[in-house]
Design an enzyme around this catalytic site. Structure first.
Site, PDB file in Angstrom:
ATOM      1  N   LYS A  35     -57.520  59.581 -56.274  1.00  0.00           N
ATOM      2  CA  LYS A  35     -55.906  59.453 -55.893  1.00  0.00           C
ATOM      3  C   LYS A  35     -55.055  59.546 -56.948  1.00  0.00           C
ATOM      4  O   LYS A  35     -54.120  60.179 -57.103  1.00  0.00           O
ATOM      5  CB  LYS A  35     -55.963  58.346 -55.013  1.00  0.00           C
ATOM      6  N   THR A  86     -54.179  46.814 -44.365  1.00  0.00           N
ATOM      7  CA  THR A  86     -54.643  45.694 -43.532  1.00  0.00           C
ATOM      8  C   THR A  86     -55.124  46.253 -42.016  1.00  0.00           C
ATOM      9  O   THR A  86     -54.524  46.131 -41.322  1.00  0.00           O
ATOM     10  CB  THR A  86     -53.571  44.599 -43.322  1.00  0.00           C
ATOM     11  N   LYS A 207     -41.885  40.387 -39.640  1.00  0.00           N
ATOM     12  CA  LYS A 207     -42.519  41.743 -39.671  1.00  0.00           C
ATOM     13  C   LYS A 207     -43.161  42.066 -38.372  1.00  0.00           C
ATOM     14  O   LYS A 207     -42.878  43.247 -37.638  1.00  0.00           O
ATOM     15  CB  LYS A 207     -43.679  41.961 -40.532  1.00  0.00           C
ATOM     16  N   PHE A 252     -35.056  53.411 -29.848  1.00  0.00           N
ATOM     17  CA  PHE A 252     -36.232  53.105 -29.310  1.00  0.00           C
ATOM     18  C   PHE A 252     -36.421  52.968 -27.640  1.00  0.00           C
ATOM     19  O   PHE A 252     -37.021  52.198 -27.080  1.00  0.00           O
ATOM     20  CB  PHE A 252     -36.898  51.940 -30.015  1.00  0.00           C
ATOM     21  N   LEU A 253     -35.561  53.783 -27.046  1.00  0.00           N
ATOM     22  CA  LEU A 253     -35.403  53.967 -25.484  1.00  0.00           C
ATOM     23  C   LEU A 253     -35.685  55.472 -25.262  1.00  0.00           C
ATOM     24  O   LEU A 253     -35.306  55.972 -24.063  1.00  0.00           O
ATOM     25  CB  LEU A 253     -33.926  53.693 -25.032  1.00  0.00           C
ATOM     26  N   CYS A 263     -48.995  51.708 -37.077  1.00  0.00           N
ATOM     27  CA  CYS A 263     -48.448  50.292 -37.155  1.00  0.00           C
ATOM     28  C   CYS A 263     -48.442  49.377 -35.894  1.00  0.00           C
ATOM     29  O   CYS A 263     -49.056  48.456 -35.647  1.00  0.00           O
ATOM     30  CB  CYS A 263     -47.062  50.355 -37.730  1.00  0.00           C
ATOM     31  N   LYS A 324     -46.056  61.266 -34.512  1.00  0.00           N
ATOM     32  CA  LYS A 324     -44.689  61.643 -34.422  1.00  0.00           C
ATOM     33  C   LYS A 324     -44.371  62.937 -35.249  1.00  0.00           C
ATOM     34  O   LYS A 324     -45.290  63.193 -36.201  1.00  0.00           O
ATOM     35  CB  LYS A 324     -43.797  60.683 -34.609  1.00  0.00           C
TER      36      LYS A 324
HETATM   37  C1  UGA Z   1     -42.978  51.762 -37.245  1.00  0.00           C
HETATM   38  C2  UGA Z   1     -41.702  51.107 -37.223  1.00  0.00           C
HETATM   39  O1  UGA Z   1     -40.481  51.544 -36.710  1.00  0.00           O
HETATM   40  C3  UGA Z   1     -41.244  50.782 -38.762  1.00  0.00           C
HETATM   41  O2  UGA Z   1     -40.199  49.725 -38.734  1.00  0.00           O
HETATM   42  C4  UGA Z   1     -42.129  49.922 -39.379  1.00  0.00           C
HETATM   43  O3  UGA Z   1     -41.896  49.591 -40.835  1.00  0.00           O
HETATM   44  C5  UGA Z   1     -43.589  50.468 -39.337  1.00  0.00           C
HETATM   45  O4  UGA Z   1     -43.850  50.853 -38.028  1.00  0.00           O
HETATM   46  C6  UGA Z   1     -44.552  49.686 -40.100  1.00  0.00           C
HETATM   47  O5  UGA Z   1     -44.968  48.613 -39.417  1.00  0.00           O
HETATM   48  O6  UGA Z   1     -45.208  50.172 -41.213  1.00  0.00           O
HETATM   49  P1  UGA Z   1     -43.685  54.196 -37.643  1.00  0.00           P
HETATM   50  O7  UGA Z   1     -44.920  53.463 -37.120  1.00  0.00           O
HETATM   51  O8  UGA Z   1     -43.689  54.981 -38.793  1.00  0.00           O
HETATM   52  O9  UGA Z   1     -42.742  52.836 -37.975  1.00  0.00           O
HETATM   53  O10 UGA Z   1     -43.127  54.995 -36.514  1.00  0.00           O
HETATM   54  P2  UGA Z   1     -41.775  54.970 -35.451  1.00  0.00           P
HETATM   55  O11 UGA Z   1     -40.922  55.934 -35.432  1.00  0.00           O
HETATM   56  O12 UGA Z   1     -41.523  53.616 -35.237  1.00  0.00           O
HETATM   57  O13 UGA Z   1     -42.599  55.429 -34.342  1.00  0.00           O
HETATM   58  C7  UGA Z   1     -43.895  54.704 -33.624  1.00  0.00           C
HETATM   59  C8  UGA Z   1     -44.320  55.332 -32.377  1.00  0.00           C
HETATM   60  O14 UGA Z   1     -43.313  55.118 -31.370  1.00  0.00           O
HETATM   61  C9  UGA Z   1     -44.292  57.088 -32.147  1.00  0.00           C
HETATM   62  O15 UGA Z   1     -45.646  57.245 -31.665  1.00  0.00           O
HETATM   63  C10 UGA Z   1     -43.253  57.447 -31.466  1.00  0.00           C
HETATM   64  O16 UGA Z   1     -43.298  58.522 -31.057  1.00  0.00           O
HETATM   65  C11 UGA Z   1     -42.914  56.231 -30.625  1.00  0.00           C
HETATM   66  N1  UGA Z   1     -41.565  56.008 -30.128  1.00  0.00           N
HETATM   67  C12 UGA Z   1     -40.640  55.802 -31.074  1.00  0.00           C
HETATM   68  C13 UGA Z   1     -41.341  56.644 -28.746  1.00  0.00           C
HETATM   69  O17 UGA Z   1     -42.399  56.902 -27.921  1.00  0.00           O
HETATM   70  N2  UGA Z   1     -39.802  56.466 -28.236  1.00  0.00           N
HETATM   71  C14 UGA Z   1     -38.805  56.080 -29.180  1.00  0.00           C
HETATM   72  O18 UGA Z   1     -37.782  55.634 -28.520  1.00  0.00           O
HETATM   73  C15 UGA Z   1     -39.230  55.680 -30.377  1.00  0.00           C
END
Ligand code: UGA
Length: 434
Positions: A35, A86, A207, A252-253, A263, A324
């Site tokens: 890496k 983790t 967190k 997030f709705l 995550c 996503k």
């Molecule tokens: C998430 C959090 O949004 C970040 O703030 C956090 O730092 C990160 O986890 C982490 O703990 O490291 P991430 O997993 O990159 O970020 O992606 P998101 O954009 O939050 O999406 C997570 C999942 O929820 C995806 O599968 C997405 O498609 C889904 N989602 C999100 C929905 O189905 N609907 C929504 O309205 C939003």
């Protein structure tokens, strides 16, 4: 200021590159020589928009470097960030802290100057105490403090999230550590990013509580979407109608096939384990994790239903595989459960994803990976949008109709408008639009 990051994965690398861009001198450390070699050659181990350019610019300016030697990396650093993984511990869902503990011990053994040690990895409440104990037990004579500084980056938007954060959380009871971390983030104070100083334990909890709350919001609207389907409502309107209330908020709705990624699934599980250990059940989070898990296979059944009688022997095209858009991350992606449910039912599956197919090939060996969305669609009895990549927002629907065996579009992200799609002769199935 010199900053070291122990761990050059997603969080370590993005944070390191952004700190360097603020003007700090940054060294990213990783045990994996391959890496580090690739990073030195300018190759990114992950796909994240803008990251390669940010790394290139800061390496060229002499502010960012990479090493496998922790001792060399932390020499002279005032802040040492722990940014190792983790993952969920096999079998019980607890966060596996072995990498965090190992790196803490190594920092202790190699500390040759006073430094603030900061956990950026997502770690359960109380981990900072253990890191402090481990570093202390190394017998180091140097002054050190341990702080928690959780990251809130979203994959695909990580650089923007880092540079324009909603907030920065710094958890420490130590005045000196506060001062050092204030200096680390000074460029963001100048941009008026809200900064929240808390105790170390509160920061660790923030967190997990944030991720669990966001997962709850998504799961809530997903269940409302199911109710909309049964009662003739439109979840897009319901989400907008509730989201305009600023006590609820519009984000997030967005109803979909269930949350995935590295995550939410892992962190909700780890939070539940912490709650169990402290005899404080978190029943809402328990329900969220369970509902989301069953939803992913239910999406597979939704596709099977759209295929009509006897799905066996039919063909489905999956558009989008990553959890996503704008990432190559396949961890806990809904596409995995959907593809497996279809294959179990005797359906043939072809798929296309702009970035995820290399990883997906090993995870889904029975799925035929296609060169593009149209190649995947050839002869399909249904086309399913699983991930809302921009490239799928303006598909040539006439071409899709010609290539597919049947004009059936299952849109698990609601990116199309039902009336328009139906007007083009498609049978259109989406989420929560009864
Ligand atoms: C998430 C959090 O949004 C970040 O703030 C956090 O730092 C990160 O986890 C982490 O703990 O490291 P991430 O997993 O990159 O970020 O992606 P998101 O954009 O939050 O999406 C997570 C999942 O929820 C995806 O599968 C997405 O498609 C889904 N989602 C999100 C929905 O189905 N609907 C929504 O309205 C939003």
């Amino acid at each position: 200021m010199k900053i070291a990051l122990a761990g050059s994965g997603y969080v370590g690398l993005v944070s390191g590159a952004c700190f360097a861009d603020f003007g700090h001198e940054v060294v990213c450390v990783d045990k994996d020589p391959g890496k580090i070699e690739r990073l030195r050659a300018g190759e990114m181990p992950i796909y994240e928009p803008g990251l390669a350019e940010l790394v290139r610019r800061n390496v060229a300016a002499g502010r960012l470097s990479f090493t496998t030697q922790l001792g060399e990396g932390i020499a002279g650093a005032s802040a040492i960030f722990i940014a190792v993984g983790t993952p969920s511990r096999r079998g019980d869902g607890h966060a596996d802290l072995s990498f965090v503990h190992a790196v803490a011990a190594e920092i202790g053994e190699n500390l040759r100057n006073p430094a603030v040690i900061v956990t950026k990895s997502t770690v359960p409440v109380g981990t900072g105490d253990e890191v402090e104990r481990i570093v202390g037990a190394s017998g180091t004579q140097q002054r050190f403090a341990v702080a928690s500084n959780p990251e809130f980056l979203r994959e695909g938007a990580a650089i923007d999230d880092f540079k324009r954060p909603n907030r920065i959380v710094i958890g420490t009871e130590d005045e000196w550590a506060r001062g050092v971390l204030s200096e680390v983030y000074r460029p963001l104070f100048l941009n008026k990013a809200p900064i929240l100083f808390t105790s170390r334990r509160s920061a660790e909890l923030i967190k997990y509580a944030a991720n669990a709350f966001l997962a709850t919001k998504i799961t809530f609207i997903n269940e409302i979407a199911d109710l909309c389907e049964k009662t003739g409502g439109d979840v897009q309107d319901v989400a907008r109608g509730i989201g305009l209330d600023n006590r609820i908020g519009p984000k997030f709705l967005h109803a979909g096939p269930g949350y995935g990624g590295s995550c939410f699934p892992k962190d909700t599980l780890a939070l539940l384990k912490t709650a169990e250990d402290h005899d404080t059940p978190l029943r809402i989070v328990e329900a969220v994790a369970k509902v989301n898990d069953t939803r992913k296979r239910a999406m597979g059944r939704k596709v099977i239903e759209a295929l009509g009688k006897d799905a066996r022997g039919k063909k489905v095209a999956l558009l989008g595989l990553t959890f996503k858009p704008n990432t190559d991350d396949m961890r806990d992606a809904p596409s995995l459960a959907i593809a497996r449910t279809l294959i179990d039912a005797g359906v043939t599956v072809a798929a296309y994803d702009p970035e995820g197919m290399d990883l997906a090939r090993t995870l889904l060996p029975d799925v035929a990976m296609a060169a593009n969305a149209y190649a995947a669609t050839e002869g399909a009895d249904a086309v399913v949008i699983v991930t809302e990549w921009d490239a799928f927002r303006a598909l040539d629907l006439e071409r899709i109709k010609q290539l597919a065996k049947a004009p059936v579009l299952v849109d698990l992200r609601n990116i199309y408008h039902p009336d328009e799609i139906r007007a083009q002769g498609f049978t259109y199935v989406s989420i929560g639009r009864g």
